[in-house]
Design an enzyme around this catalytic site. Sequence first.
Site, mmCIF file in Angstrom:
data_model
loop_
_atom_site.group_PDB
_atom_site.id
_atom_site.type_symbol
_atom_site.label_atom_id
_atom_site.label_comp_id
_atom_site.label_asym_id
_atom_site.label_seq_id
_atom_site.Cartn_x
_atom_site.Cartn_y
_atom_site.Cartn_z
ATOM 1 C CG ASN A 55 3.688 2.236 10.530
ATOM 2 O OD1 ASN A 55 2.915 1.650 11.265
ATOM 3 N ND2 ASN A 55 3.273 2.721 9.330
ATOM 4 C CE LYS A 59 2.792 -6.088 12.122
ATOM 5 N NZ LYS A 59 3.382 -4.857 11.940
ATOM 6 C CE1 TYR A 77 -0.139 -7.468 9.660
ATOM 7 C CE2 TYR A 77 -1.195 -8.474 11.854
ATOM 8 C CZ TYR A 77 -0.638 -7.226 10.999
ATOM 9 O OH TYR A 77 -0.953 -5.929 11.452
HETATM 10 N N1 CAA Z 1 -12.335 -13.638 13.494
HETATM 11 C C1 CAA Z 1 -13.373 -14.690 13.811
HETATM 12 N N2 CAA Z 1 -13.762 -15.249 12.878
HETATM 13 C C2 CAA Z 1 -13.270 -15.268 11.348
HETATM 14 C C3 CAA Z 1 -12.203 -14.292 11.162
HETATM 15 C C4 CAA Z 1 -11.781 -13.347 12.396
HETATM 16 N N3 CAA Z 1 -10.881 -12.519 12.029
HETATM 17 N N4 CAA Z 1 -11.990 -14.411 10.059
HETATM 18 C C5 CAA Z 1 -12.660 -15.486 9.475
HETATM 19 N N5 CAA Z 1 -13.572 -15.712 10.357
HETATM 20 C C6 CAA Z 1 -14.726 -17.026 10.286
HETATM 21 C C7 CAA Z 1 -15.601 -16.844 9.065
HETATM 22 O O1 CAA Z 1 -16.682 -15.791 9.651
HETATM 23 C C8 CAA Z 1 -16.195 -17.964 8.704
HETATM 24 O O2 CAA Z 1 -16.879 -18.278 9.761
HETATM 25 P P1 CAA Z 1 -18.273 -19.393 9.657
HETATM 26 O O3 CAA Z 1 -17.663 -20.670 8.723
HETATM 27 O O4 CAA Z 1 -18.933 -19.680 10.611
HETATM 28 O O5 CAA Z 1 -18.970 -18.503 8.440
HETATM 29 C C9 CAA Z 1 -15.123 -18.937 8.866
HETATM 30 O O6 CAA Z 1 -14.038 -18.127 9.882
HETATM 31 C C10 CAA Z 1 -14.096 -18.988 7.319
HETATM 32 O O7 CAA Z 1 -14.228 -17.764 6.854
HETATM 33 P P2 CAA Z 1 -14.257 -17.586 5.490
HETATM 34 O O8 CAA Z 1 -15.670 -18.152 4.956
HETATM 35 O O9 CAA Z 1 -14.286 -15.992 5.107
HETATM 36 O O10 CAA Z 1 -13.033 -18.301 4.642
HETATM 37 P P3 CAA Z 1 -12.129 -17.947 3.556
HETATM 38 O O11 CAA Z 1 -11.378 -19.345 3.346
HETATM 39 O O12 CAA Z 1 -12.934 -17.490 2.250
HETATM 40 O O13 CAA Z 1 -11.536 -16.608 3.930
HETATM 41 C C11 CAA Z 1 -9.959 -15.479 5.255
HETATM 42 C C12 CAA Z 1 -10.663 -16.959 5.085
HETATM 43 C C13 CAA Z 1 -8.962 -14.937 4.337
HETATM 44 C C14 CAA Z 1 -9.204 -15.501 6.476
HETATM 45 C C15 CAA Z 1 -11.123 -14.423 5.465
HETATM 46 O O14 CAA Z 1 -12.112 -14.747 6.404
HETATM 47 C C16 CAA Z 1 -10.539 -13.028 6.043
HETATM 48 O O15 CAA Z 1 -10.035 -12.058 5.727
HETATM 49 N N6 CAA Z 1 -10.719 -12.935 7.558
HETATM 50 C C17 CAA Z 1 -10.103 -11.691 8.044
HETATM 51 C C18 CAA Z 1 -9.051 -12.104 8.905
HETATM 52 C C19 CAA Z 1 -8.534 -11.002 9.705
HETATM 53 O O16 CAA Z 1 -8.862 -10.643 10.767
HETATM 54 N N7 CAA Z 1 -7.527 -9.875 9.309
HETATM 55 C C20 CAA Z 1 -7.092 -8.746 9.931
HETATM 56 C C21 CAA Z 1 -6.769 -7.992 9.013
HETATM 57 S S1 CAA Z 1 -6.269 -6.238 9.686
HETATM 58 C C22 CAA Z 1 -4.879 -6.470 10.459
HETATM 59 O O17 CAA Z 1 -4.091 -7.618 10.259
HETATM 60 C C23 CAA Z 1 -4.471 -5.342 11.257
HETATM 61 C C24 CAA Z 1 -4.241 -5.882 12.820
HETATM 62 O O18 CAA Z 1 -2.971 -5.931 12.899
HETATM 63 C C25 CAA Z 1 -5.107 -5.906 13.522
HETATM 64 P P1 NAI Z 2 -1.415 0.820 5.200
HETATM 65 O O1 NAI Z 2 -1.748 -0.228 4.511
HETATM 66 O O2 NAI Z 2 -2.317 1.950 5.235
HETATM 67 O O3 NAI Z 2 -0.084 1.220 5.473
HETATM 68 C C1 NAI Z 2 0.842 0.498 5.186
HETATM 69 C C2 NAI Z 2 2.057 1.114 4.562
HETATM 70 O O4 NAI Z 2 3.217 0.238 4.197
HETATM 71 C C3 NAI Z 2 1.822 1.417 3.027
HETATM 72 O O5 NAI Z 2 1.944 2.856 2.819
HETATM 73 C C4 NAI Z 2 2.679 0.640 2.165
HETATM 74 O O6 NAI Z 2 2.936 1.419 1.162
HETATM 75 C C5 NAI Z 2 3.688 0.536 3.325
HETATM 76 N N1 NAI Z 2 4.858 -0.681 2.746
HETATM 77 C C6 NAI Z 2 4.128 -1.955 2.550
HETATM 78 N N2 NAI Z 2 5.076 -2.767 2.037
HETATM 79 C C7 NAI Z 2 6.220 -1.699 1.889
HETATM 80 C C8 NAI Z 2 7.630 -2.172 1.673
HETATM 81 N N3 NAI Z 2 8.188 -3.356 1.574
HETATM 82 N N4 NAI Z 2 8.487 -1.287 2.127
HETATM 83 C C9 NAI Z 2 8.189 -0.013 2.351
HETATM 84 N N5 NAI Z 2 6.855 0.365 2.637
HETATM 85 C C10 NAI Z 2 5.970 -0.785 2.618
HETATM 86 O O7 NAI Z 2 -1.770 -0.105 6.720
HETATM 87 P P2 NAI Z 2 -1.769 0.597 8.137
HETATM 88 O O8 NAI Z 2 -2.945 -0.099 9.090
HETATM 89 O O9 NAI Z 2 -1.610 1.885 8.370
HETATM 90 O O10 NAI Z 2 -0.408 -0.374 8.884
HETATM 91 C C11 NAI Z 2 0.630 0.449 9.410
HETATM 92 C C12 NAI Z 2 1.162 -0.666 10.458
HETATM 93 O O11 NAI Z 2 0.444 -0.806 11.469
HETATM 94 C C13 NAI Z 2 1.481 -2.114 9.763
HETATM 95 O O12 NAI Z 2 2.684 -2.774 10.206
HETATM 96 C C14 NAI Z 2 0.308 -3.062 10.243
HETATM 97 O O13 NAI Z 2 0.749 -4.346 10.359
HETATM 98 C C15 NAI Z 2 0.209 -2.333 11.816
HETATM 99 N N6 NAI Z 2 -1.089 -2.557 12.556
HETATM 100 C C16 NAI Z 2 -2.239 -2.338 11.680
HETATM 101 C C17 NAI Z 2 -3.499 -2.276 12.378
HETATM 102 C C18 NAI Z 2 -4.768 -2.118 11.855
HETATM 103 O O14 NAI Z 2 -5.626 -2.497 12.202
HETATM 104 N N7 NAI Z 2 -4.737 -0.922 11.002
HETATM 105 C C19 NAI Z 2 -3.406 -3.154 13.663
HETATM 106 C C20 NAI Z 2 -2.277 -3.407 13.995
HETATM 107 C C21 NAI Z 2 -1.011 -3.194 13.486
#
Ligand code: CAA
Ligand code: NAI
Length: 246
Positions: free
Chosen positions: A88, A157, A153
């Site tokens: 995880n 995944k 990512y």
């Molecule tokens: N979905 C839809 N649109 C998105 C987006 C997303 N996830 N991320 C960015 N965009 C859009 C922004 O709204 C922006 O749109 P406009 O040009 O219309 O304003 C455009 O893309 C560019 O974005 P930024 O201005 O923010 O560009 P940046 O270069 O400064 O940053 C970025 C880019 C780092 C990708 C930032 O936008 C960001 O962090 N986005 C979120 C990405 C995301 O969804 N991450 C999920 C993390 S949680 C996770 O990963 C768990 C999991 O498994 C689900």
């Molecule tokens: P979180 O950031 O709360 O937990 C992640 C944990 O992983 C932290 O405790 C961190 O210390 C540990 N970790 C990071 N690097 C490590 C390493 N090198 N060795 C050992 N441990 C390490 O995040 P969350 O949301 O609980 O994420 C758990 C899992 O679920 C991740 O694999 C993430 O990608 C996945 N996930 C999360 C989603 C979300 O929306 N939060 C959606 C889909 C998947």
Amino acid sequence: MRGLKDKVVVITGAASGIGKASALRFAEEGAHVVVADFADGSATVREVEAKGVKSIYVQTDVTSIDSARAMIAKAIEVFGRVDVLINNAGITKDAMMKKMAKESFDAVIAVNLTGVFNCTSAALPSMLENKSGVVLTTSSIVGLFGNIGQTNYAASKWGVIGMTKSWAKEMAKNGLRFNCVAPGFIGTDMVRKIPAEVLQEKIIVKIPAGRLGEPEEVAAAFAFLASDDAQFINGTVLSVDGACTI
Ligand code: CAA
Ligand code: NAI
């Protein structure tokens, strides 16, 4: 859930978020929990033990095969066996592809993909010897559909799904099961790092359930997949995403 009482469950990334919620859920089912995390997991251990089961914290860096092996060795030394491994631990380093540094790609692959290989590889010898074991891995909706800003990512995944299906085909005959859970957007530290406007205006609006998921809702899927109720479920990906497809 059937068959979880007194099982030994190793959960990586169990210091916080989904991993911690899973540790607590397995404890409620009567399982003993090894909290494996890079960060301090002693608070999780205390909360797990308060539910009347045994728990230890093993500081682990999943990117290192030696650390993964030492973690599994410690689990076996203390508990005698590992019944369930939950891969995880995970990180994000989001950036648009045109701006993504090679270091960010490598770092995410090292934890989210190579880390899953390392921990599974470390756990397999004893599971194969016992002719029993369950390996569950946290994939993501992003592994199924891709996502803006998540080249690294998404690759990791998607990759764990391929590994999981391959392992199921290789080792179902040995009595082992391998499955993934693919959460949607869940309210943990990982999601709290998303820029607020992006989260609200581009992500939450696309979740038909109208809200983020809770870590406990993912933990429930792990508990089911680890239980005897899931005995013929092998090589699958269970989405827990409120009908979101990004
Ligand atoms: N979905 C839809 N649109 C998105 C987006 C997303 N996830 N991320 C960015 N965009 C859009 C922004 O709204 C922006 O749109 P406009 O040009 O219309 O304003 C455009 O893309 C560019 O974005 P930024 O201005 O923010 O560009 P940046 O270069 O400064 O940053 C970025 C880019 C780092 C990708 C930032 O936008 C960001 O962090 N986005 C979120 C990405 C995301 O969804 N991450 C999920 C993390 S949680 C996770 O990963 C768990 C999991 O498994 C689900
Ligand atoms: P979180 O950031 O709360 O937990 C992640 C944990 O992983 C932290 O405790 C961190 O210390 C540990 N970790 C990071 N690097 C490590 C390493 N090198 N060795 C050992 N441990 C390490 O995040 P969350 O949301 O609980 O994420 C758990 C899992 O679920 C991740 O694999 C993430 O990608 C996945 N996930 C999360 C989603 C979300 O929306 N939060 C959606 C889909 C998947």
